[in-house]
Design a protein around this motif. Sequence first.
Motif, PDB file in Angstrom:
ATOM      1  N   GLU A  87       0.826  -1.208   0.000  1.00 40.30           N
ATOM      2  CA  GLU A  87       0.000   0.000   0.000  1.00 40.30           C
ATOM      3  C   GLU A  87       0.864   1.262   0.000  1.00 40.30           C
ATOM      4  O   GLU A  87       0.585   2.224  -0.736  1.00 40.30           O
ATOM      5  CB  GLU A  87      -0.914  -0.007   1.224  1.00 40.30           C
ATOM      6  CG  GLU A  87      -1.911   1.138   1.268  1.00 40.30           C
ATOM      7  CD  GLU A  87      -2.885   0.988   2.421  1.00 40.30           C
ATOM      8  OE1 GLU A  87      -4.088   1.179   2.202  1.00 40.30           O
ATOM      9  OE2 GLU A  87      -2.427   0.686   3.553  1.00 40.30           O
ATOM     10  N   VAL A  88       1.917   1.248   0.810  1.00 40.49           N
ATOM     11  CA  VAL A  88       2.801   2.411   0.888  1.00 40.49           C
ATOM     12  C   VAL A  88       3.721   2.482  -0.330  1.00 40.49           C
ATOM     13  O   VAL A  88       3.893   3.544  -0.942  1.00 40.49           O
ATOM     14  CB  VAL A  88       3.639   2.357   2.180  1.00 40.49           C
ATOM     15  CG1 VAL A  88       4.636   3.511   2.214  1.00 40.49           C
ATOM     16  CG2 VAL A  88       2.736   2.412   3.407  1.00 40.49           C
ATOM     17  N   ARG A  89       4.300   1.342  -0.705  1.00 42.18           N
ATOM     18  CA  ARG A  89       5.251   1.339  -1.810  1.00 42.18           C
ATOM     19  C   ARG A  89       4.595   1.676  -3.149  1.00 42.18           C
ATOM     20  O   ARG A  89       5.240   2.257  -4.037  1.00 42.18           O
ATOM     21  CB  ARG A  89       5.953  -0.022  -1.902  1.00 42.18           C
ATOM     22  CG  ARG A  89       6.870  -0.300  -0.708  1.00 42.18           C
ATOM     23  CD  ARG A  89       7.526  -1.667  -0.810  1.00 42.18           C
ATOM     24  NE  ARG A  89       8.522  -1.699  -1.866  1.00 42.18           N
ATOM     25  CZ  ARG A  89       8.701  -2.729  -2.678  1.00 42.18           C
ATOM     26  NH1 ARG A  89       7.942  -3.811  -2.587  1.00 42.18           N
ATOM     27  NH2 ARG A  89       9.641  -2.687  -3.605  1.00 42.18           N
ATOM     28  N   LEU A  90       3.316   1.343  -3.293  1.00 42.81           N
ATOM     29  CA  LEU A  90       2.621   1.689  -4.537  1.00 42.81           C
ATOM     30  C   LEU A  90       2.498   3.202  -4.710  1.00 42.81           C
ATOM     31  O   LEU A  90       2.347   3.700  -5.832  1.00 42.81           O
ATOM     32  CB  LEU A  90       1.231   1.046  -4.576  1.00 42.81           C
ATOM     33  CG  LEU A  90       1.159  -0.338  -5.207  1.00 42.81           C
ATOM     34  CD1 LEU A  90      -0.255  -0.902  -5.115  1.00 42.81           C
ATOM     35  CD2 LEU A  90       1.616  -0.296  -6.669  1.00 42.81           C
ATOM     36  N   ARG A  91       2.538   3.928  -3.620  1.00 37.27           N
ATOM     37  CA  ARG A  91       2.516   5.379  -3.684  1.00 37.27           C
ATOM     38  C   ARG A  91       3.916   5.953  -3.872  1.00 37.27           C
ATOM     39  O   ARG A  91       4.119   6.879  -4.662  1.00 37.27           O
ATOM     40  CB  ARG A  91       1.916   5.949  -2.388  1.00 37.27           C
ATOM     41  CG  ARG A  91       0.466   5.604  -2.159  1.00 37.27           C
ATOM     42  CD  ARG A  91      -0.432   6.447  -3.011  1.00 37.27           C
ATOM     43  NE  ARG A  91      -1.844   6.206  -2.700  1.00 37.27           N
ATOM     44  CZ  ARG A  91      -2.853   6.874  -3.263  1.00 37.27           C
ATOM     45  NH1 ARG A  91      -2.595   7.803  -4.151  1.00 37.27           N
ATOM     46  NH2 ARG A  91      -4.097   6.599  -2.943  1.00 37.27           N
ATOM     47  N   LEU A  92       4.881   5.397  -3.125  1.00 35.90           N
ATOM     48  CA  LEU A  92       6.201   6.010  -3.069  1.00 35.90           C
ATOM     49  C   LEU A  92       7.173   5.545  -4.145  1.00 35.90           C
ATOM     50  O   LEU A  92       8.008   6.322  -4.603  1.00 35.90           O
ATOM     51  CB  LEU A  92       6.808   5.775  -1.685  1.00 35.90           C
ATOM     52  CG  LEU A  92       6.059   6.402  -0.505  1.00 35.90           C
ATOM     53  CD1 LEU A  92       6.844   6.209   0.782  1.00 35.90           C
ATOM     54  CD2 LEU A  92       5.780   7.887  -0.743  1.00 35.90           C
ATOM     55  N   GLU A  93       7.100   4.273  -4.552  1.00 35.94           N
ATOM     56  CA  GLU A  93       8.027   3.788  -5.580  1.00 35.94           C
ATOM     57  C   GLU A  93       7.820   4.519  -6.916  1.00 35.94           C
ATOM     58  O   GLU A  93       8.805   4.940  -7.547  1.00 35.94           O
ATOM     59  CB  GLU A  93       7.894   2.274  -5.759  1.00 35.94           C
ATOM     60  CG  GLU A  93       8.368   1.443  -4.578  1.00 35.94           C
ATOM     61  CD  GLU A  93       9.873   1.229  -4.552  1.00 35.94           C
ATOM     62  OE1 GLU A  93      10.567   1.744  -5.454  1.00 35.94           O
ATOM     63  OE2 GLU A  93      10.348   0.552  -3.628  1.00 35.94           O
ATOM     64  N   ALA A 198       7.580   5.749 -13.683  1.00 37.28           N
ATOM     65  CA  ALA A 198       6.612   5.606 -12.587  1.00 37.28           C
ATOM     66  C   ALA A 198       5.702   4.406 -12.818  1.00 37.28           C
ATOM     67  O   ALA A 198       5.424   3.633 -11.887  1.00 37.28           O
ATOM     68  CB  ALA A 198       5.789   6.888 -12.450  1.00 37.28           C
ATOM     69  N   ASP A 199       5.248   4.221 -14.050  1.00 38.19           N
ATOM     70  CA  ASP A 199       4.371   3.082 -14.364  1.00 38.19           C
ATOM     71  C   ASP A 199       5.108   1.756 -14.164  1.00 38.19           C
ATOM     72  O   ASP A 199       4.542   0.796 -13.621  1.00 38.19           O
ATOM     73  CB  ASP A 199       3.884   3.180 -15.816  1.00 38.19           C
ATOM     74  CG  ASP A 199       2.851   4.281 -16.017  1.00 38.19           C
ATOM     75  OD1 ASP A 199       2.278   4.749 -15.012  1.00 38.19           O
ATOM     76  OD2 ASP A 199       2.630   4.670 -17.177  1.00 38.19           O
ATOM     77  N   LEU A 200       6.348   1.694 -14.584  1.00 38.36           N
ATOM     78  CA  LEU A 200       7.132   0.465 -14.435  1.00 38.36           C
ATOM     79  C   LEU A 200       7.398   0.146 -12.961  1.00 38.36           C
ATOM     80  O   LEU A 200       7.363  -1.019 -12.547  1.00 38.36           O
ATOM     81  CB  LEU A 200       8.455   0.591 -15.182  1.00 38.36           C
ATOM     82  CG  LEU A 200       8.349   0.552 -16.711  1.00 38.36           C
ATOM     83  CD1 LEU A 200       9.643   1.028 -17.355  1.00 38.36           C
ATOM     84  CD2 LEU A 200       8.006  -0.859 -17.188  1.00 38.36           C
ATOM     85  N   ALA A 201       7.631   1.179 -12.156  1.00 40.84           N
ATOM     86  CA  ALA A 201       7.854   0.971 -10.725  1.00 40.84           C
ATOM     87  C   ALA A 201       6.600   0.424 -10.061  1.00 40.84           C
ATOM     88  O   ALA A 201       6.671  -0.483  -9.219  1.00 40.84           O
ATOM     89  CB  ALA A 201       8.276   2.285 -10.065  1.00 40.84           C
ATOM     90  N   ALA A 202       5.452   0.952 -10.438  1.00 47.57           N
ATOM     91  CA  ALA A 202       4.192   0.472  -9.864  1.00 47.57           C
ATOM     92  C   ALA A 202       3.945  -0.981 -10.234  1.00 47.57           C
ATOM     93  O   ALA A 202       3.539  -1.795  -9.386  1.00 47.57           O
ATOM     94  CB  ALA A 202       3.033   1.345 -10.347  1.00 47.57           C
ATOM     95  N   GLU A 203       4.204  -1.337 -11.478  1.00 43.98           N
ATOM     96  CA  GLU A 203       4.012  -2.723 -11.914  1.00 43.98           C
ATOM     97  C   GLU A 203       4.956  -3.674 -11.191  1.00 43.98           C
ATOM     98  O   GLU A 203       4.578  -4.799 -10.851  1.00 43.98           O
ATOM     99  CB  GLU A 203       4.224  -2.827 -13.428  1.00 43.98           C
ATOM    100  CG  GLU A 203       3.095  -2.234 -14.254  1.00 43.98           C
ATOM    101  CD  GLU A 203       1.750  -2.878 -13.920  1.00 43.98           C
ATOM    102  OE1 GLU A 203       1.691  -4.127 -13.822  1.00 43.98           O
ATOM    103  OE2 GLU A 203       0.777  -2.135 -13.740  1.00 43.98           O
TER     104      GLU A 203
END
Length: 216
Positions: A87-93, A198-203
Amino acid sequence: MSVAASESRLSLAEQAYEVLCDRLVTLRIAPGTPINDEQVAAELGVGRTPVREALKRLEADRLVVAFPRRGTFASEVQITDLGHLTEVRLRLEPLAADCAARRATALDRAVLTGLLAELDAADGGEVGELIELDLRLHRALYAATANPFLSDTLVRYDNLATRIWCLFLDRLPGLGGHVGEHGPLIRAVLAGDAAGAADLAAEHVKRFETTIRSLL
């Protein structure tokens, strides 16, 4: 205490912290293992005071836990933390990847380019080396954000996520593929493609949780 002595002591504490943190994150110090500051000090060739300072930092990082009159122990790996971490990493990564793509200095880009070359050559590498490379990739990306608060926060969360990953190493398929996902991300950062990075980090974060949950 002189300024020079204080700086030396802090440097020793930093060294002790880095060594212990690496061992705790990769589970070379197994969860629940007692940590004796005197033994660690002797092994590292430093005094007990720097080791105690390092242990205080590690406790704040949730990597060790101290009990009155019992001592300090490597913290247990909490699988129930996976959802909270995601939950946190999906925002910050993604934020970190975006910032890195926009702010990376010439030195940052040189470091990332070197890591990309290591990554390209690491296909089918030894497990321990892949984990170590994964940690360095994340930390280099965080450093490139030019935001020390964001970087420090993400290093702590990535450490906790890596402990969960290491707990399942013998059952995780395609470790090299997971680490290899950083290739397109680093290339996006080097290209200055903030949205793509940003998209790649979220994935990457989403796939990490999906893979772990498939093993539970």
